[in-house]
Design a protein around this motif. Structure first.
Motif, PDB file in Angstrom:
ATOM      1  N   ILE A  96      28.410  36.297  37.857  1.00 23.73           N
ATOM      2  CA  ILE A  96      29.666  36.068  37.523  1.00 23.73           C
ATOM      3  C   ILE A  96      30.523  37.391  38.464  1.00 23.73           C
ATOM      4  O   ILE A  96      31.882  36.387  38.958  1.00 23.73           O
ATOM      5  CB  ILE A  96      29.622  36.019  35.798  1.00 23.73           C
ATOM      6  N   THR A  97      29.987  38.115  38.363  1.00 23.90           N
ATOM      7  CA  THR A  97      31.238  39.158  39.545  1.00 23.90           C
ATOM      8  C   THR A  97      31.582  38.500  40.422  1.00 23.90           C
ATOM      9  O   THR A  97      32.132  38.382  41.136  1.00 23.90           O
ATOM     10  CB  THR A  97      30.383  40.650  39.538  1.00 23.90           C
ATOM     11  N   MET A  98      29.968  37.831  41.638  1.00 26.77           N
ATOM     12  CA  MET A  98      30.136  37.404  42.949  1.00 26.77           C
ATOM     13  C   MET A  98      31.429  36.120  42.606  1.00 26.77           C
ATOM     14  O   MET A  98      32.246  36.481  43.304  1.00 26.77           O
ATOM     15  CB  MET A  98      29.339  36.819  43.247  1.00 26.77           C
ATOM     16  N   ARG A  99      31.415  35.732  41.523  1.00 29.69           N
ATOM     17  CA  ARG A  99      32.484  34.540  42.421  1.00 29.69           C
ATOM     18  C   ARG A  99      33.787  34.641  41.092  1.00 29.69           C
ATOM     19  O   ARG A  99      34.702  33.921  41.832  1.00 29.69           O
ATOM     20  CB  ARG A  99      31.604  32.771  40.271  1.00 29.69           C
ATOM     21  N   LEU A 100      33.802  35.703  40.747  1.00 29.15           N
ATOM     22  CA  LEU A 100      35.197  36.101  40.020  1.00 29.15           C
ATOM     23  C   LEU A 100      35.987  36.830  41.413  1.00 29.15           C
ATOM     24  O   LEU A 100      37.268  36.684  41.620  1.00 29.15           O
ATOM     25  CB  LEU A 100      35.148  36.932  39.254  1.00 29.15           C
ATOM     26  N   ARG A 101      34.767  37.671  42.266  1.00 26.72           N
ATOM     27  CA  ARG A 101      35.270  38.144  43.181  1.00 26.72           C
ATOM     28  C   ARG A 101      36.062  37.109  44.739  1.00 26.72           C
ATOM     29  O   ARG A 101      37.200  36.965  45.086  1.00 26.72           O
ATOM     30  CB  ARG A 101      34.207  38.819  44.522  1.00 26.72           C
ATOM     31  N   ALA A 102      35.074  36.480  44.136  1.00 21.19           N
ATOM     32  CA  ALA A 102      35.960  35.431  45.604  1.00 21.19           C
ATOM     33  C   ALA A 102      36.865  34.286  44.962  1.00 21.19           C
ATOM     34  O   ALA A 102      37.813  34.162  45.965  1.00 21.19           O
ATOM     35  CB  ALA A 102      34.033  34.046  45.416  1.00 21.19           C
ATOM     36  N   ALA A 103      37.038  34.305  43.580  1.00 20.77           N
ATOM     37  CA  ALA A 103      38.279  33.904  43.278  1.00 20.77           C
ATOM     38  C   ALA A 103      39.377  34.435  42.855  1.00 20.77           C
ATOM     39  O   ALA A 103      40.531  33.744  42.694  1.00 20.77           O
ATOM     40  CB  ALA A 103      38.137  33.175  42.054  1.00 20.77           C
ATOM     41  N   GLU A 104      39.032  35.896  43.605  1.00 22.32           N
ATOM     42  CA  GLU A 104      40.013  37.043  43.008  1.00 22.32           C
ATOM     43  C   GLU A 104      40.900  36.856  42.101  1.00 22.32           C
ATOM     44  O   GLU A 104      42.449  36.589  41.611  1.00 22.32           O
ATOM     45  CB  GLU A 104      41.208  36.761  44.024  1.00 22.32           C
ATOM     46  N   ILE A 105      40.278  36.642  40.522  1.00 22.00           N
ATOM     47  CA  ILE A 105      40.587  37.073  39.724  1.00 22.00           C
ATOM     48  C   ILE A 105      39.884  37.592  38.792  1.00 22.00           C
ATOM     49  O   ILE A 105      38.729  37.783  38.720  1.00 22.00           O
ATOM     50  CB  ILE A 105      40.721  35.192  38.694  1.00 22.00           C
ATOM     51  N   GLU A 106      39.946  38.674  37.556  1.00 25.51           N
ATOM     52  CA  GLU A 106      39.493  39.325  36.536  1.00 25.51           C
ATOM     53  C   GLU A 106      38.461  38.359  35.741  1.00 25.51           C
ATOM     54  O   GLU A 106      39.103  37.279  35.531  1.00 25.51           O
ATOM     55  CB  GLU A 106      40.561  39.956  35.655  1.00 25.51           C
ATOM     56  N   PHE A 107      37.774  38.697  34.535  1.00 28.45           N
ATOM     57  CA  PHE A 107      36.749  38.470  33.325  1.00 28.45           C
ATOM     58  C   PHE A 107      38.157  37.492  32.623  1.00 28.45           C
ATOM     59  O   PHE A 107      37.297  36.280  32.282  1.00 28.45           O
ATOM     60  CB  PHE A 107      36.379  39.163  33.060  1.00 28.45           C
ATOM     61  N   GLU A 108      38.902  37.735  32.418  1.00 26.49           N
ATOM     62  CA  GLU A 108      40.058  37.367  31.471  1.00 26.49           C
ATOM     63  C   GLU A 108      40.077  36.110  31.825  1.00 26.49           C
ATOM     64  O   GLU A 108      40.847  35.078  31.461  1.00 26.49           O
ATOM     65  CB  GLU A 108      41.152  38.392  31.126  1.00 26.49           C
ATOM     66  N   GLN A 109      40.852  36.179  33.374  1.00 32.67           N
ATOM     67  CA  GLN A 109      40.951  33.974  33.718  1.00 32.67           C
ATOM     68  C   GLN A 109      39.557  34.036  34.220  1.00 32.67           C
ATOM     69  O   GLN A 109      39.731  32.261  34.326  1.00 32.67           O
ATOM     70  CB  GLN A 109      41.834  34.458  34.822  1.00 32.67           C
TER      71      GLN A 109
END
Length: 498
Positions: free
Chosen positions: A372-385
């Motif tokens: 999850i964290t890897m994909r959040l960073r790639a998408a430049e979004i926070e967990f809330e999104q």
């Protein structure tokens, strides 16, 4: 990092740096410290003001109760002792963004003293950094400097920030390296965010740091201790931890260079120029007596008695270090995973909600921290999104733990979730990948691959056992990624050995 001054490592090693920090933290109250004006960042200049902010004659300050409560929470979170009766003072100085001509602060009787923050030293061992005091005060306004094509510089004053409640956290001169400074600030910010007393947003000025730096010969330090402290220079208002580390490194080397050339370090305030990678002189450093402190006549002593302290501290959350120890013990997490999951209070909360319903909390931690964290960073979004909710993480963890999906299938499903903006349950129900765990089915595929690749079989028989990975890959391709990896690896070796 190479020496900023070109000094040799041998010369640098002769000196002992001594560093103390003064950290200003804006409190996240709804109104200002001594009036009812909104406490919020931005807005049209000079619109969040009143006669009290502006220091108009006859306007009297009234202390914000929530600011006191936040100060007590912050102080106890860093281990300070609360002074039951503290005094506000006037700190007198003239500057255009301080319309009263003084700042309401605390001097000889602050609200809290004698705290500690533990950081790792160069060897990774815990080192205690003393906190001398935490005191309450108000912020000043902002001076906005502008240059024009006519070569005339103009300065504008925005007093919206005047009266914003602050705490100043002053460390003992216990820090010795720029890396320790970075660790101290990181730990302090983490604790303050857990208590929710501030958003610690450095870009908006919610957290600002001044570093007092001095150097002395190590031989003097060993012989005389604190009596040998050198003259300190203060590096002010650096707006990121990375720049603070660089500024402290530069300032240590600059002062050593001055002494090595036979000069004398001047007590002064200096600013950091990040573009040039150096500090430069701002003004001579004031002493406490220069501010002509005296008790604030318009505010009575602040009394925070035992009952009020007890009420305030009932809102204290579990702090990061205690939470890490509990997560490791309760869920069997590694120290590294527990530390990462508790870097923010919200991430820790999310993990614990998910862990309570999952078959394997460790699997939940693994998916959160890697996939999850890897994909959040790639998408430049926070967990809330994130399109994958906590329920989705739990479902993914349970399926993987039960062996119903492989790690490759998990990655493919999560890729689809982020590509399509859908939760895990939706993608899984739609695509329904099935993992093949039936041994007879997997053995049939292994037999087929072995029959088609006699050369690789001969290599394995000849002692090149790593070629087993080739057969695993071929069966995975044949099964379209659905063969259970654990079962497949075991059966491939068994078949080849036979």
């Amino acid at each position: 990092m190479p020496a900023a001054t070109g000094l040799s490592p041998e010369i640098l090693a002769k000196y002992q740096p001594v560093i103390g920090l003064e950290v200003h933290v804006q409190l996240l109250t709804q109104s200002k410290a001594f009036c009812g004006c909104r406490n919020e960042y931005g807005g049209e200049p000079n619109t969040h003001t009143c006669p009290t902010c502006l220091g108009l004659p006859g306007a009297l300050p009234v202390l914000n109760k929530q600011a006191v409560e936040f100060a007590v929470l912050a102080a106890k979170a860093i281990g300070c002792e609360i002074r039951e009766t503290s005094i506000f003072s006037r700190k007198n100085y003239f500057y255009p963004d301080s319309p009263k001509g003084y700042q309401i602060s605390q001097f000889d009787k602050p609200i809290a003293e004698n705290g500690v923050i533990v950081v790792p030293d160069a060897q990774g061992n815990p080192k205690r950094i003393g906190v001398t005091r935490l005191h309450m005060e108000e912020d000043a306004g902002k001076s906005l400097h502008d240059g024009f094509a006519d070569s005339v510089s103009r300065t504008y004053i925005d007093l919206n920030r005047c009266g914003t409640p602050l705490v100043e956290i002053v460390s003992e001169p216990d820090l010795r390296t720029a890396d320790e400074v970075f660790e101290y600030l990181t730990k302090l910010k983490e604790i303050l965010l857990y208590t929710a007393v501030s958003d610690c947003n450095m870009e908006e000025g919610s957290l600002r740091c001044d570093a007092n730096v001095s150097v002395m010969l190590k031989s003097d330090w060993e012989a005389r201790g604190a009596a040998a402290y050198g003259t300190k220079a203060e590096v002010k208002n650096v707006n990121s931890f990375r720049y603070i580390r660089s500024a402290v490194e530069y300032e240590i080397e600059r002062q050593i260079g001055v002494i090595e050339e036979g000069g004398r370090v001047v007590q002064e305030s200096r600013l950091w120029n990040s573009a040039e990678g150096r500090t430069f002189s701002m003004r001579s450093k004031e002493q406490a007596h220069d501010y002509r402190y005296f008790p604030e006549p318009d505010l009575p002593p602040l009394v925070v008695g035992p009952e009020w302290q007890k009420q305030i501290l009932s809102a204290m959350p579990e702090l990061p270090e205690a939470r890490r120890a509990r997560l490791s013990a309760e869920y069997g997490l590694s120290a590294q995973d527990a530390a990462t999951l508790t870097t923010t209070r919200s991430l820790g909360d999310r993990f614990e909600v998910a862990a309570k319903t999952a078959k394997s909390p460790k699997r939940v931690a693994s998916i959160l921290l890697s996939e999850i964290t890897m994909r959040l960073r790639a998408a430049e979004i926070e967990f809330e999104q994130s399109p994958v909710t906590l329920d989705g993480v739990v479902l993914a963890a349970d399926l993987a733990e039960a062996g119903e999906i492989s790690s490759k299938q998990l990655k493919q499903l999560l890729d689809a979730c982020f590509a399509e903006g859908k939760d895990f349950a939706y993608i899984y129900d739609r695509d329904k990948p099935q993992q093949i765990s039936d041994t007879s089915a997997i053995e049939a595929m292994i037999d087929e691959v072995i029959a088609a690749n006699p050369a690789q079989v001969a290599q394995f028989k000849g002692g090149k056992r790593t070629v087993a990975a080739f057969f695993v890959g071929q069966v995975m391709r044949l099964s379209k990624g659905q063969a259970n990896p654990a079962v497949l690896n075991e059966l491939v070796v068994k078949k080849l050995d036979a």
